[in-house]
Write a protein that holds these residues in place. Structure first.
Motif, short mmCIF file in Angstrom:
data_model
loop_
_atom_site.label_atom_id
_atom_site.label_comp_id
_atom_site.label_asym_id
_atom_site.label_seq_id
_atom_site.Cartn_x
_atom_site.Cartn_y
_atom_site.Cartn_z
N MET A 62 18.15 -40.43 34.11
CA MET A 62 16.81 -39.98 33.70
C MET A 62 15.82 -40.19 34.86
O MET A 62 15.76 -41.28 35.42
CB MET A 62 16.35 -40.77 32.48
CG MET A 62 14.99 -40.33 31.94
SD MET A 62 14.40 -41.45 30.64
CE MET A 62 15.74 -41.32 29.47
N PRO A 63 15.04 -39.15 35.23
CA PRO A 63 14.09 -39.31 36.33
C PRO A 63 13.05 -40.40 36.04
O PRO A 63 12.52 -40.48 34.93
CB PRO A 63 13.44 -37.93 36.43
CG PRO A 63 14.39 -36.99 35.77
CD PRO A 63 15.05 -37.78 34.70
N VAL A 64 12.76 -41.22 37.05
CA VAL A 64 11.76 -42.28 36.88
C VAL A 64 10.40 -41.68 36.56
O VAL A 64 9.60 -42.24 35.80
CB VAL A 64 11.70 -43.17 38.14
CG1 VAL A 64 10.61 -44.23 38.00
CG2 VAL A 64 13.04 -43.83 38.40
N ALA A 65 10.11 -40.50 37.13
CA ALA A 65 8.83 -39.85 36.87
C ALA A 65 8.65 -39.54 35.39
O ALA A 65 7.52 -39.59 34.87
CB ALA A 65 8.72 -38.57 37.69
N LEU A 66 9.75 -39.24 34.71
CA LEU A 66 9.67 -38.96 33.28
C LEU A 66 9.28 -40.22 32.51
O LEU A 66 8.50 -40.17 31.54
CB LEU A 66 11.01 -38.41 32.79
CG LEU A 66 11.07 -37.84 31.37
CD1 LEU A 66 9.99 -36.79 31.16
CD2 LEU A 66 12.45 -37.26 31.11
N LEU A 67 9.79 -41.36 32.95
CA LEU A 67 9.40 -42.63 32.33
C LEU A 67 7.93 -42.95 32.60
O LEU A 67 7.26 -43.55 31.75
CB LEU A 67 10.30 -43.75 32.86
CG LEU A 67 11.79 -43.63 32.52
CD1 LEU A 67 12.56 -44.78 33.14
CD2 LEU A 67 12.00 -43.60 31.01
N ALA A 68 7.44 -42.56 33.78
CA ALA A 68 6.02 -42.77 34.09
C ALA A 68 5.13 -41.96 33.16
O ALA A 68 4.09 -42.44 32.68
CB ALA A 68 5.75 -42.41 35.55
N LEU A 69 5.53 -40.72 32.89
CA LEU A 69 4.78 -39.89 31.93
C LEU A 69 4.81 -40.53 30.54
O LEU A 69 3.82 -40.49 29.80
CB LEU A 69 5.38 -38.49 31.88
CG LEU A 69 5.20 -37.63 33.13
CD1 LEU A 69 6.04 -36.37 33.04
CD2 LEU A 69 3.73 -37.27 33.34
N THR A 70 5.96 -41.11 30.20
CA THR A 70 6.09 -41.77 28.91
C THR A 70 5.13 -42.96 28.81
O THR A 70 4.53 -43.21 27.75
CB THR A 70 7.54 -42.25 28.71
OG1 THR A 70 8.42 -41.13 28.84
CG2 THR A 70 7.74 -42.88 27.34
#
Length: 391
Positions: free
Chosen positions: A1-9
């Motif tokens: 899972m892209p880290v950027a997606l976790l940042a958006l989360t």
């Protein structure tokens, strides 16, 4: 899972906490500011209307900026708005601060959803959106119960101080992990606005507004429902909110999986399920055990609709208007929230009262299901629709 997606989360978590935290504190806010429960409920409507206005305006205003810059600016607005809420001396000040905070909400989720879909393969777009919205469900699982507990222990303002801190942390995470992008040359504004005359986009927005409004007819007034109808203590409300949030997390991921297979079938199925759950409320909230089960199931049913409705609009708005349509659909969710909170307040103040909220909610969501059925029928006769539009 892209880290950027976790940042958006993480950003979604902060925004979701401030959106919902007042629902566990309506009684305390009403008493402290000397207003009625229905008037306190309008603070939910005010926030939602701020989202509805801010989403299209800020999306258009920031269309030439890099998406990371937009996300950071929006999180800064959110953080300062919550600081103003914590310091609000009057009801009017708190309402104004809530509206300012809300301006960032719709565009953050709209732009964030587009960024999220660009981080994964095309066949996983709905799941990427669902993962970002997991921040919203985590806010309900963790942020809202914790905020309600803080409010009960230290006063409702303590909840907003905590959310301000969440905003600062979310800003740091977004700055660190969302990748930089060059400013895009946007399509002509007219091309982006053209999405607003596509019948299926408009129907998608309508099914979001009407279908989701039923949730907030009930959920806005969860505290008085549980304390005045079911007979639970104020302290038990946080536990029920925790269960509701857990249900939202399950429903969010379920909705993403269903929408990956067939977005429109997922819309129809989830709205039908939500209508049935809302209709069961008058029978379910009479005892503590059945009320607790009801709110857990409502959490699943309510958030199972989110990814399908969002993907449906993105699917029908492909091209230049996708950013605007994505933000508008977030605005549509919140317009539904505002309408639902207002209808619930009217039902309490001038209608049959708290016990009837489930019936009103079910009828509203059933109307949204009707819009979805109409949209599905238009999918099956595109030639006839095109002929009608050309005349």
């Amino acid at each position: 899972m892209p880290v950027a997606l976790l940042a958006l989360t993480a950003g979604a978590f902060g925004i979701g906490t401030t959106e919902f935290v007042l629902m566990g504190l309506l009684t305390q806010v009403a008493a402290d500011l000397r207003v009625s429960i229905a008037a306190a409920g309008l603070l939910i409507s005010g926030y939602a209307l701020g989202v509805a206005v801010g989403a299209p305006v800020l999306t258009i205003a920031t269309r030439r900026l890099p998406r990371k810059t937009v996300l950071l600016a929006l999180m800064a607005i959110f953080t300062l708005g919550n600081l103003a809420c914590a310091l609000a001396p009057t009801y009017g000040w708190l309402m104004a601060a809530r509206v300012v905070t809300a301006l960032a909400h719709g565009t953050f989720f709209g732009v964030g959803a587009v960024v999220a879909t660009g981080l994964v393969p095309a066949e996983r777009r709905a799941s990427a959106i669902a993962i970002m919205f997991t921040g919203l469900t985590a806010a309900t699982v963790l942020g809202v119960p914790a905020g309600a507990w803080l409010g009960l222990q230290f006063g409702w303002r303590a909840s907003f101080w905590a959310v301000t801190l969440i905003g600062v942390l979310s800003l740091a995470v977004l700055a660190a992990f969302v990748p930089h992008s060059r400013p895009e040359t946007p399509a002509p504004l007219g091309d982006e606005l053209a999405v607003l005359v596509r019948p299926q986009v408009l129907l998608g927005l309508a099914m979001t507004v009407v279908g989701y409004a039923g949730v907030f007819v009930v959920f806005t007034y969860v505290q008085p429902l549980l304390t005045q109808v079911t007979g639970l203590s104020d302290g038990a409300v946080s536990a029920v909110l925790l269960l509701f949030g857990g249900g939202m997390a399950v429903g969010n991921l379920l909705g993403g999986k269903l929408a990956d297979r067939d977005p429109m079938r997922a819309v129809l199925g989830t709205l039908a399920a939500l209508t049935a759950v809302l209709a069961s409320m008058p029978f379910a909230i009479g005892t503590p055990l059945t009320a607790i089960v009801f709110f857990g199931v409502l959490g699943v049913a309510s958030f199972a609709t989110v990814a399908p409705l969002q993907v449906r609009v993105l699917e029908k708005a492909s091209g230049a208007g996708q950013n605007l349509a994505s933000s508008l659909n977030i605005a549509a969710f919140n317009l539904g929230n505002a309408i639902g909170a207002w209808l619930g307040g009217m039902t309490i103040a001038h209608g049959p009262g708290l016990g009837a909220l489930g019936w009103v909610a079910a009828l509203v969501t059933l109307a949204g299901l009707g819009v979805a059925v109409w949209s599905r029928r238009l999918d099956r006769r595109p030639c006839r629709l095109d002929a009608r539009l050309s005349t």
